[in-house]
Motif scaffolding. Sequence first.
Motif, PDB file in Angstrom:
ATOM      1  N   MET A   1       2.990   7.619  -3.798  1.00  0.00           N
ATOM      2  CA  MET A   1       4.071   6.907  -3.103  1.00  0.00           C
ATOM      3  C   MET A   1       4.981   7.891  -2.366  1.00  0.00           C
ATOM      4  O   MET A   1       5.377   7.653  -1.218  1.00  0.00           O
ATOM      5  N   LEU A   2       5.311   8.997  -3.025  1.00  0.00           N
ATOM      6  CA  LEU A   2       6.144  10.015  -2.387  1.00  0.00           C
ATOM      7  C   LEU A   2       5.430  10.620  -1.187  1.00  0.00           C
ATOM      8  O   LEU A   2       6.051  10.859  -0.139  1.00  0.00           O
ATOM      9  N   PHE A   3       4.141  10.859  -1.310  1.00  0.00           N
ATOM     10  CA  PHE A   3       3.365  11.430  -0.207  1.00  0.00           C
ATOM     11  C   PHE A   3       3.403  10.515   1.018  1.00  0.00           C
ATOM     12  O   PHE A   3       3.613  10.975   2.149  1.00  0.00           O
ATOM     13  N   VAL A   4       3.199   9.228   0.821  1.00  0.00           N
ATOM     14  CA  VAL A   4       3.190   8.269   1.937  1.00  0.00           C
ATOM     15  C   VAL A   4       4.542   8.238   2.626  1.00  0.00           C
ATOM     16  O   VAL A   4       4.640   8.273   3.867  1.00  0.00           O
ATOM     17  N   ALA A   5       5.617   8.182   1.831  1.00  0.00           N
ATOM     18  CA  ALA A   5       6.964   8.092   2.401  1.00  0.00           C
ATOM     19  C   ALA A   5       7.308   9.338   3.216  1.00  0.00           C
ATOM     20  O   ALA A   5       7.864   9.245   4.323  1.00  0.00           O
TER      21      ALA A   5
ATOM     22  N   PHE B   1      -3.675   5.398  -2.755  1.00  0.00           N
ATOM     23  CA  PHE B   1      -2.814   4.688  -3.715  1.00  0.00           C
ATOM     24  C   PHE B   1      -3.496   3.398  -4.154  1.00  0.00           C
ATOM     25  O   PHE B   1      -3.567   3.085  -5.357  1.00  0.00           O
ATOM     26  N   ALA B   2      -3.999   2.630  -3.192  1.00  0.00           N
ATOM     27  CA  ALA B   2      -4.669   1.364  -3.515  1.00  0.00           C
ATOM     28  C   ALA B   2      -5.937   1.599  -4.338  1.00  0.00           C
ATOM     29  O   ALA B   2      -6.220   0.868  -5.299  1.00  0.00           O
ATOM     30  N   SER B   3      -6.704   2.634  -3.976  1.00  0.00           N
ATOM     31  CA  SER B   3      -7.931   2.945  -4.709  1.00  0.00           C
ATOM     32  C   SER B   3      -7.630   3.335  -6.149  1.00  0.00           C
ATOM     33  O   SER B   3      -8.312   2.907  -7.086  1.00  0.00           O
ATOM     34  N   THR B   4      -6.599   4.149  -6.339  1.00  0.00           N
ATOM     35  CA  THR B   4      -6.211   4.565  -7.684  1.00  0.00           C
ATOM     36  C   THR B   4      -5.727   3.379  -8.507  1.00  0.00           C
ATOM     37  O   THR B   4      -6.076   3.222  -9.674  1.00  0.00           O
TER      38      THR B   4
END
Length: 409
Positions: free
Chosen positions: A83-87, A178-181
């Motif tokens: 989540m932090l990576f995406v943001a 994120f979705a895959s995990t």
Amino acid sequence: MKRKHVNKRILILILGGLAAIGPFSIDMYLPAFGVISRDLNTDIAAIGYSLTAYFFGICFGQLLYGPLIDRFGTKRPLLGGLMLFVATAAGCAVSVNVNSLIALRAFQALGGCVGMVAGRAIVRDLFPVNEIAEIFSSITLVMGIAPIIAPTVGGFIVSFAGWRYIFWALAVFGAFMFASTLLLFSETAGADPAASLRPVKILKNYFGVLKNSDFAVYTISSSALASIMFAYISGSPFIYMKLFGLTEQQFGWVYAVNSFGLISGSQSNRLLLKKFTCRQISLFGTFLQVLICLSLIAAAANVSVSHVPVFVLIFLFLVVNGVLNPNMMALAMEPFAKSAGSASAMLGFMNMLFGALATCLVSFLQNGTAVPMAVVMAVCALISFVSLFGHNLFTGVSNKGIVDGNCAE
């Protein structure tokens, strides 16, 4: 979670994708250095600090995730880091100056590095020690696609859409992982309430990891080996595009060819492990790296005559690097059936710390030639070989397992 409940192929694909976040985040924007510097009204050297910031973010971020994974398991820290990576990837896409880009890149690395720590810990949790190097080789095959396509894709994105869309693409990739995990990944070790998050206890755990002599030696050797790669990554944009005059697209294709060498080495390692031990492969491979990097110094000093030797030697270095990486990780992680998260974090921390220092040295020694990069690579190769050779010489490990033995000896 027991190993029999694990779909090995899906696990390798997920771990390969998580490990590929790093190469994508590093290699994809390298062809855009010149464009970014012009757009943000600065020079390429300043943009280079965003790469160094990313390395330092990975370096210290891994120390944070190690205790979190030991305490809460792997899945929750993974999701939080992604989540932090995406943001922050989205933040990089809208950066208005080089300082904000540098800061955001550090936090982007802080989020993205969770996959590196969790991946090593998951493999150590699920597989016997004598399979670890083979599993790492398989993961390298999956993640190896990233450095092949990342610079090429980055070059095309810069040409047709602009550099900011590189970071939007990274945000999309992070969201996909994120979705895959979330949907496909199951917890491996589970939470351990006994694992302390108190800073003093965490430091003691890390010092305890470092006290293991095998871990310390193989981590130093692995970190020096990683530094060779980071020196190459740091110095290659200047050498290929400024010194050799390659375009962004040509730069991407050269990176793709070189990355194929990395993958070839990692897959060759699976065959080598059928005949040789991890220690044998590592010792011979590091010696070979010394010879290659010393030859690269001579080639770099004579680029006015021909660029071809530089291209060939870098390709060979990457082939050997692909062979060595899985074995180094397996040997360093071998002693830690428990606290694999902390061991993985310390291994990653040392790798990235050495790597970040190597990138700084390449920039500091820059004199308008390819020689500084080659010298830093050669020194790091020598450190890697000497640490392994000295350990084997004084402990007698080199004689143990020469005829029979495996990664678990």
